[in-house]
Design an enzyme around this catalytic site. Structure first.
Site, PDB file in Angstrom:
ATOM      1  N   HIS A  19       0.872  -1.185   0.000  1.00  0.00           N
ATOM      2  CA  HIS A  19       0.000   0.000   0.000  1.00  0.00           C
ATOM      3  C   HIS A  19       0.904   1.229   0.000  1.00  0.00           C
ATOM      4  CE1 HIS A  19      -3.724  -2.232   1.011  1.00  0.00           C
ATOM      5  NE2 HIS A  19      -2.882  -3.056   1.609  1.00  0.00           N
ATOM      6  N   THR A 101      -2.853   1.961  -4.334  1.00  0.00           N
ATOM      7  CA  THR A 101      -3.292   3.134  -3.581  1.00  0.00           C
ATOM      8  C   THR A 101      -4.729   3.489  -3.922  1.00  0.00           C
ATOM      9  OG1 THR A 101      -2.590   5.327  -2.857  1.00  0.00           O
ATOM     10  CG2 THR A 101      -2.654   4.982  -5.236  1.00  0.00           C
ATOM     11  N   PRO A 103      -7.139   6.246  -4.937  1.00  0.00           N
ATOM     12  CA  PRO A 103      -7.074   7.595  -5.503  1.00  0.00           C
ATOM     13  C   PRO A 103      -7.837   8.588  -4.627  1.00  0.00           C
ATOM     14  CG  PRO A 103      -7.743   6.003  -7.162  1.00  0.00           C
ATOM     15  CD  PRO A 103      -7.796   5.306  -5.844  1.00  0.00           C
ATOM     16  N   GLU A 199      -9.442 -11.078   7.300  1.00  0.00           N
ATOM     17  CA  GLU A 199      -8.550 -10.302   8.163  1.00  0.00           C
ATOM     18  C   GLU A 199      -8.984 -10.271   9.625  1.00  0.00           C
ATOM     19  OE1 GLU A 199      -6.348  -6.825   6.237  1.00  0.00           O
ATOM     20  OE2 GLU A 199      -8.304  -6.797   5.266  1.00  0.00           O
ATOM     21  N   ASP A 277       3.218  -5.440   2.594  1.00  0.00           N
ATOM     22  CA  ASP A 277       1.971  -4.784   3.013  1.00  0.00           C
ATOM     23  C   ASP A 277       2.164  -3.278   3.238  1.00  0.00           C
ATOM     24  OD1 ASP A 277      -0.707  -4.760   3.480  1.00  0.00           O
ATOM     25  OD2 ASP A 277      -0.625  -5.584   5.501  1.00  0.00           O
ATOM     26  N   ASP A 278       2.790  -2.924   4.369  1.00  0.00           N
ATOM     27  CA  ASP A 278       2.987  -1.513   4.724  1.00  0.00           C
ATOM     28  C   ASP A 278       4.387  -1.372   5.306  1.00  0.00           C
ATOM     29  OD1 ASP A 278       0.126  -0.410   4.374  1.00  0.00           O
ATOM     30  OD2 ASP A 278      -0.187  -2.167   5.635  1.00  0.00           O
TER      31      ASP A 278
HETATM   32  P1  5GP Z   1      -3.133   4.214   0.358  1.00  0.00           P
HETATM   33  O1  5GP Z   1      -4.288   3.548  -0.321  1.00  0.00           O
HETATM   34  O2  5GP Z   1      -3.571   5.493   1.065  1.00  0.00           O
HETATM   35  O3  5GP Z   1      -1.940   4.445  -0.492  1.00  0.00           O
HETATM   36  O4  5GP Z   1      -2.599   3.203   1.483  1.00  0.00           O
HETATM   37  C1  5GP Z   1      -3.083   3.162   2.790  1.00  0.00           C
HETATM   38  C2  5GP Z   1      -4.413   2.453   2.878  1.00  0.00           C
HETATM   39  O5  5GP Z   1      -4.278   1.061   2.563  1.00  0.00           O
HETATM   40  C3  5GP Z   1      -4.985   2.460   4.290  1.00  0.00           C
HETATM   41  O6  5GP Z   1      -5.722   3.619   4.547  1.00  0.00           O
HETATM   42  C4  5GP Z   1      -5.838   1.202   4.335  1.00  0.00           C
HETATM   43  O7  5GP Z   1      -7.139   1.485   3.909  1.00  0.00           O
HETATM   44  C5  5GP Z   1      -5.199   0.283   3.322  1.00  0.00           C
HETATM   45  N1  5GP Z   1      -4.460  -0.799   3.998  1.00  0.00           N
HETATM   46  C6  5GP Z   1      -3.151  -0.819   4.319  1.00  0.00           C
HETATM   47  N2  5GP Z   1      -2.829  -1.978   4.934  1.00  0.00           N
HETATM   48  C7  5GP Z   1      -3.947  -2.703   4.998  1.00  0.00           C
HETATM   49  C8  5GP Z   1      -4.247  -4.000   5.510  1.00  0.00           C
HETATM   50  O8  5GP Z   1      -3.407  -4.749   6.036  1.00  0.00           O
HETATM   51  N3  5GP Z   1      -5.543  -4.411   5.391  1.00  0.00           N
HETATM   52  C9  5GP Z   1      -6.500  -3.636   4.808  1.00  0.00           C
HETATM   53  N4  5GP Z   1      -7.737  -4.135   4.740  1.00  0.00           N
HETATM   54  N5  5GP Z   1      -6.250  -2.420   4.302  1.00  0.00           N
HETATM   55  C10 5GP Z   1      -4.994  -1.957   4.406  1.00  0.00           C
END
Ligand code: 5GP
Length: 338
Positions: A19, A101, A103, A199, A277-278
């Site tokens: 993400h 991401t 948008p 999840e 993931d993050d």
């Molecule tokens: P973005 O879409 O803003 O670039 O990335 C962050 C977003 O990804 C977060 O606000 C969240 O909605 C989503 N996200 C990140 N990690 C996870 C995860 O482990 N599970 C889920 N369901 N969503 C995630």
């Protein structure tokens, strides 16, 4: 051990579940936090994250995301995050990355969501000779069907670099059924899909798992909580799984990686990919995620090489499979591996 660690660092890697805003460097996140109150909130969330059960960890995680979202306010911020994320993946020998991401627009719509997507795609383009990166657009579970449809339209508009559609966001919101028409349309136009599944350890989540498996997305993310029957269906249907060790361990509240479902699916020769993931919020790198898996489940270098090779078959941009496989073959020849 050091030798294996170095091997995990140097092998050309493929990242399929990242993400974009979750990849933000901690130092950048802190710089973007404008007020001392926000900085204190960040520190408290950071400290409290490892505590509690799956639900409270998830709540903590999503509060951090909402804080992050509030402090990213313009296109320069998103260009910077994309640029730093790509730099970090390059330094970890990632050769192909699919970033995802949701948008968003800025300044009450004055800067449109399409500009957000373009800013990311332009930054990716600047790095094309160092890393092959593609974009997946995320639909958030809290969004309306109309908003999700807008995201699909953006995916169509930027089809050359946008390779898929994702469903993510707070898993407490069970919205796959409501949003399914958009995912059906994605299938009709041959746009690949990846959906976060399983999840939370609750009945509603397990029920939703069935709907997601019925839909049969191109790939599935996490699949932490599932019934035996769901496990068998995913195995039988051979739906590739994106597994994120550090993230999964934290959200599943597991004491150590040996209990992670990688083992079960790997033993069944199921299509798998290991991802971060993050990476920013989880303080991890792809090479360390892979190293932990290799170490815990005692994979040899050859097995890791073969694992990475099979991962290349599940990338969304099918034109780049050969590129990934050639890089891997060159790597093994240079090291005289086998
Ligand atoms: P973005 O879409 O803003 O670039 O990335 C962050 C977003 O990804 C977060 O606000 C969240 O909605 C989503 N996200 C990140 N990690 C996870 C995860 O482990 N599970 C889920 N369901 N969503 C995630």
């Amino acid at each position: 051990m050091d030798d294996l660690n170095r091997f995990c660092e140097s092998i050309p890697k493929i990242e399929l579940h990242a993400h974009l805003n979750g990849c933000i460097r901690s130092s950048t996140f802190r710089q973007l936090l404008s007020s001392p109150t926000d900085q204190m909130r960040f520190d408290t969330l950071d400290k409290e994250f490892p505590m509690g059960d799956t639900h409270s960890r998830m709540a903590n995680f999503f509060e951090k995301f909402s804080l992050l979202r509030s402090c990213i306010t313009n296109l320069d911020d998103i260009r910077r995050i994309t640029h730093e994320t790509l730099e970090d993946f390059i330094s970890d020998n990632v050769i192909y990355a699919e970033l995802r991401t949701r948008p968003r627009s800025f300044q009450n719509g004055a800067i449109a969501a399409s500009s957000y997507v373009e800013a990311i795609l332009e930054t990716m383009q600047e790095y094309e000779d160092k890393i092959c990166s593609r974009l997946i657009l995320s639909i958030d579970r809290t969004q309306t069907l109309e908003q999700a449809m807008e995201t699909l339209k953006l995916a169509e508009k930027y089809r050359a670099q946008v390779v898929g559609l994702d469903l993510s966001g707070d898993p407490n919101v069970k919205s796959f059924e409501r949003l399914r028409p958009v995912f059906d349309l994605a299938k009709q136009i041959n746009l690949s899909t990846t959906i976060h599944i399983g999840e939370l350890p609750d009945e509603e989540c397990l029920n939703e798992n069935n709907l997601i498996i019925d839909y049969k997305p191109t790939r599935l993310g996490h699949f932490n909580f599932r019934t035996d029957d769901q496990e068998q269906r995913v195995l039988k249907e051979q739906i590739p799984l994106e597994l994120c060790p550090t993230s999964n361990l934290l959200t599943m509240n597991l004491s150590d990686l040996s209990k992670h479902h990688f083992d079960l699916f790997y033993k069944n020769k199921h299509p798998l990919t290991i991802c971060t993931d993050d990476s920013g919020l989880m303080y991890c790198r792809l090479s360390s995620e892979i190293f932990q898996i290799v170490q815990t489940f005692r994979l040899t270098k050859k097995e890791l090489y073969e694992f990475m090779f099979q991962t290349s078959n599940f990338i969304f941009d099918k034109n780049m499979i050969e590129f990934c496989q050639t890089k891997l073959k060159n790597f093994s020849e240079q090291l005289n591996l086998f």
